[in-house]
Design a protein around this motif. Sequence first.
Motif, mmCIF file in Angstrom:
data_model
loop_
_atom_site.group_PDB
_atom_site.id
_atom_site.type_symbol
_atom_site.label_atom_id
_atom_site.label_comp_id
_atom_site.label_asym_id
_atom_site.label_seq_id
_atom_site.Cartn_x
_atom_site.Cartn_y
_atom_site.Cartn_z
ATOM 1 N N ALA A 88 0.817 -1.212 0.000
ATOM 2 C CA ALA A 88 0.000 0.000 0.000
ATOM 3 C C ALA A 88 0.855 1.268 0.000
ATOM 4 C CB ALA A 88 -0.922 0.001 1.222
ATOM 5 N N TRP A 89 2.004 1.234 0.651
ATOM 6 C CA TRP A 89 2.830 2.446 0.743
ATOM 7 C C TRP A 89 3.517 2.776 -0.583
ATOM 8 C CZ3 TRP A 89 0.752 4.621 4.428
ATOM 9 C CH2 TRP A 89 0.498 4.020 5.660
ATOM 10 N N ARG A 90 3.593 1.810 -1.492
ATOM 11 C CA ARG A 90 4.239 2.071 -2.786
ATOM 12 C C ARG A 90 3.417 3.035 -3.643
ATOM 13 N NH1 ARG A 90 8.214 -1.993 -3.730
ATOM 14 N NH2 ARG A 90 8.095 -3.668 -2.194
ATOM 15 N N SER A 91 2.083 3.043 -3.423
ATOM 16 C CA SER A 91 1.217 3.929 -4.210
ATOM 17 C C SER A 91 0.758 5.144 -3.411
ATOM 18 C CB SER A 91 0.000 3.151 -4.709
ATOM 19 O OG SER A 91 -0.714 2.592 -3.620
ATOM 20 N N ALA A 92 1.287 5.335 -2.202
ATOM 21 C CA ALA A 92 0.850 6.431 -1.339
ATOM 22 C C ALA A 92 1.450 7.754 -1.795
ATOM 23 C CB ALA A 92 1.244 6.143 0.109
ATOM 24 N N ALA A 93 0.808 8.846 -1.409
ATOM 25 C CA ALA A 93 1.382 10.178 -1.607
ATOM 26 C C ALA A 93 2.603 10.317 -0.690
ATOM 27 C CB ALA A 93 0.354 11.245 -1.283
ATOM 28 N N VAL A 94 3.637 10.990 -1.194
ATOM 29 C CA VAL A 94 4.898 11.102 -0.455
ATOM 30 C C VAL A 94 5.170 12.574 -0.131
ATOM 31 C CG1 VAL A 94 7.365 10.616 -0.455
ATOM 32 C CG2 VAL A 94 5.801 9.073 -1.650
ATOM 33 N N PHE A 95 5.538 12.841 1.116
ATOM 34 C CA PHE A 95 5.905 14.185 1.566
ATOM 35 C C PHE A 95 7.356 14.120 2.044
ATOM 36 C CE2 PHE A 95 1.417 13.483 2.143
ATOM 37 C CZ PHE A 95 0.823 14.647 1.678
ATOM 38 N N LYS A 96 8.220 14.904 1.418
ATOM 39 C CA LYS A 96 9.645 14.850 1.750
ATOM 40 C C LYS A 96 10.260 16.234 1.578
ATOM 41 C CE LYS A 96 10.811 13.253 -2.920
ATOM 42 N NZ LYS A 96 11.494 12.200 -3.717
ATOM 43 N N ASP A 97 11.579 16.308 1.672
ATOM 44 C CA ASP A 97 12.311 17.577 1.538
ATOM 45 C C ASP A 97 11.804 18.591 2.563
ATOM 46 O OD1 ASP A 97 13.724 16.490 -0.589
ATOM 47 O OD2 ASP A 97 12.215 17.137 -2.034
ATOM 48 N N PHE A 98 11.981 18.252 3.841
ATOM 49 C CA PHE A 98 11.497 19.093 4.943
ATOM 50 C C PHE A 98 12.395 20.315 5.148
ATOM 51 C CE2 PHE A 98 8.695 15.796 5.313
ATOM 52 C CZ PHE A 98 8.076 15.613 6.532
ATOM 53 N N TYR A 99 11.881 21.268 5.896
ATOM 54 C CA TYR A 99 12.603 22.480 6.294
ATOM 55 C C TYR A 99 12.734 22.491 7.821
ATOM 56 C CZ TYR A 99 11.208 24.181 1.644
ATOM 57 O OH TYR A 99 10.984 24.324 0.295
ATOM 58 N N GLN A 100 13.888 22.892 8.308
ATOM 59 C CA GLN A 100 14.049 23.081 9.745
ATOM 60 C C GLN A 100 13.483 24.461 10.103
ATOM 61 O OE1 GLN A 100 17.561 23.832 13.026
ATOM 62 N NE2 GLN A 100 18.072 22.528 11.287
ATOM 63 N N VAL A 101 12.395 24.463 10.887
ATOM 64 C CA VAL A 101 11.729 25.723 11.231
ATOM 65 C C VAL A 101 12.068 26.174 12.653
ATOM 66 C CG1 VAL A 101 9.868 25.322 9.602
ATOM 67 C CG2 VAL A 101 9.613 24.551 11.970
ATOM 68 N N SER A 102 12.683 25.307 13.442
ATOM 69 C CA SER A 102 13.122 25.678 14.782
ATOM 70 C C SER A 102 14.193 24.696 15.234
ATOM 71 C CB SER A 102 11.953 25.651 15.770
ATOM 72 O OG SER A 102 12.382 25.971 17.075
#
Length: 825
Positions: free
Chosen positions: A65-79
Amino acid sequence: MKHLFLVGIFVFAAAIMAPAQSKVATPTPGAISSRPVLPAEKMRDVSIPKISGSPTIDGNLDDEAWRSAAVFKDFYQVSPGNNTAPSKPTEVYMAYDEHYLYVAFKCWDDKDQIRATVAKRDNVFGEDNVRIWLDTFNDQRRAYLLGFNPYGIQQDGILTEGSMGADFSVDIVMESKGAIYDWGWAVEAKIPFKSLRYASAKKRIWGFNVARNIDRFNDELDQWLPIDRNVSGTLIQHGKISGLDDIKYERTLEIVPSVTLRQTSERVADRFLPGGRIVDKPIKPDIGVNLKFTLSPNVTFDAAINPDYAEIEADAPVVSANRRFPIFFEEKRPFFLEGKEIFDSSLSPFYSRTIVDPDFAAKLTGKSGKITFGFLAASDNAPGNYSEDERTANRECLIRQQTDPTVVCPIDQFLDKNALFGVLRLKRDFGNSNYIGFFGTARTFPKSRNFVGGFDGRYKLDSATVFSYQVLGSHSRKNFYAPEIDRVEYRTGNGLAYNLNLDRTRDTTGWTIGFDGKSPDYRSDAGFANRTDTNNIFVANRFSTKSKSDATLIRLDWRQSASYTFDWSGRVQEANAETSVHAQLQGNLSLSAEVGAGYEHLYEEEFGAKRKLLGTISGAFFGAPERHALQPAVRFNIEKTINARLSVEASADFSWNTFDYDFGAGNRYGRVSPAYIAWIQSGMTGPYPALDPGTAFEREFEVGVEYKPTNALRFSLEYSNTRLHRNDTDRLAFESNLFTLHSTYQFTRFTFLRTRLDYDSLEKNTSGQVLFGWTPNPGTAFYVGYNDNFNYNGWNRFTDLPQPGFERNGRTVFIRMSYLFRKSF
């Protein structure tokens, strides 16, 4: 009062008909954004794919199931960084089916550096964790905040825009599991849509953001979307997710029956034993039912019949000596926590702890379009539920009354009567972040009726500036104390309360201007109003350095504030001016220091009777009817996370010319004013002396330590020492030592053994609790507990004489069981 309601209703109606403004935040002209330019994929809505097969929730991300999931990456350090590169990479996956939202987190890290314990629920944000925000109405005003530590232990709450922080008293039913690997750690979560409230719409768009917290790197917070520190607000800066159009709505009925078996031993008065005696009461069963029914995805009905609220978690002890006004304690009872954020506002017209022991309570909460609403009704048994000793005295009084009609039995008309509560809350959204609202409360009891109503609102004037207000009127028919005639009058009283605030928050600067007050006859019997006949003007300013996450000094804040408080006759009550510095340093260390000067003015009619020149009424004060003093003060604070196992916090406050109000501090510390000492030295001849407030030196130390020797065991110790030394008599007014020791051992995520010990040196009193609990989900629980309360070398509660040795005041053994029955239609 009448005109206030008419004006408010007109404004509220106008807002309902007002056209909606754009949902796109517009920066202030000329403002410099600290937010980086976003890549195209983060500028648009992210579509969440629907899957056919449910992943196994085990912390292992190898499901198909995770192979077809939406992916969120490339985070920002905000604190502590300001949209800089994160220390470690993170990826988040999201998918859904008709009934559940699935989220997975993959967090790369050094295995031996990960900070995680088998913590209790809602206690994971002090170590490594991940969290998501779900703005399910896409209104940028309220969002679920769901967090998980590396073992998958949950922390869940509600973030309301404009509040000081998230409210983690809310618990939702969901499933999660985490695991630690050589490459880092992972968490999987399965969130039922029926656990969430969301907008009814065919095409659903939700506000969304996701973050990771790395504790050892100065509490680093990395987010998928960055933040602009020159923009006021959190949810307005979040992204959007879409594609959730195939959610299958289910009406859900939750029934939670509970049974409590309690055996109590209590010390009671005995005419033959001056110290009283312990009476073992029979086992008392209490049966109650909590009910929740989701009428629609956005409307919920809750009811509670004879809810039992055994003291699973007691309030923290506080210093009660030399205190003029009541203390605000947070709500902890499950029924009142559901939808709590709807009923919160700046003037607290509804404070659920005024409903002490409800026989029945019900509420309807939700949101339809742009209207948020909440209605609550309750019947409180506590006001008329007198003790057996009081009932016996009343029966004896009624017997005397038969032969002497002039005898008054004061509690007879209140005996076994209930107080009735009603609360109505409405909020209408308009524009990007604005609302106008109505609040109404009612509490009725024999010889005491109180009604409160008024309006509030929040308006975002530009990207950094917010104006908020609340204005309330009260109408009461009850007892009012009149200091001019020194007696209680049963009469009608109308009052006014208001709060106005203008706040501007940017990265390196910020300021606030506030006005608030309550008139002499303002009463809020269903709410919290700690002082009336007062007005306050408050101003504050802040200068901050830019955050430098790699520097020794990460960030420095310099704050200045001033306030002026006066009564409705224009007389000064208090004035304060303060300046403080707060430094955030490497190594999870923060330091702060504050210096200030205050001015306090006392009037005897605030404490009791106001004297008359002809001497027919003696004043509440001995000597001069007014007192005033200049009160300088300094404060220091340090917080340090030493390592994954140990953290400490300490503070020291020193205040000069603080008033000793001459109340005394229980049996251990009597009054130390000149008037009282002279009365004692005279052999206690003449009338008991009136209050004689005078200046004193106050010192307060507080220390907190948390130690986690293993992943399953944690200890915490909180200690405070408060000392007040009178200037004019050079005597100690009181010294208070408060100790609270907690320990928790988590056998599993859901099974624990907890102990708590509180000690108050003023009363020479110790209270303790041992609690075994099994809590597999919100609603289902099993507790076995033992509570004890005793004095050692204290004072007899009936004679006020010293009582050597050990004396138990009471103890309770209880078993509490509840089970969540959940049925969807």
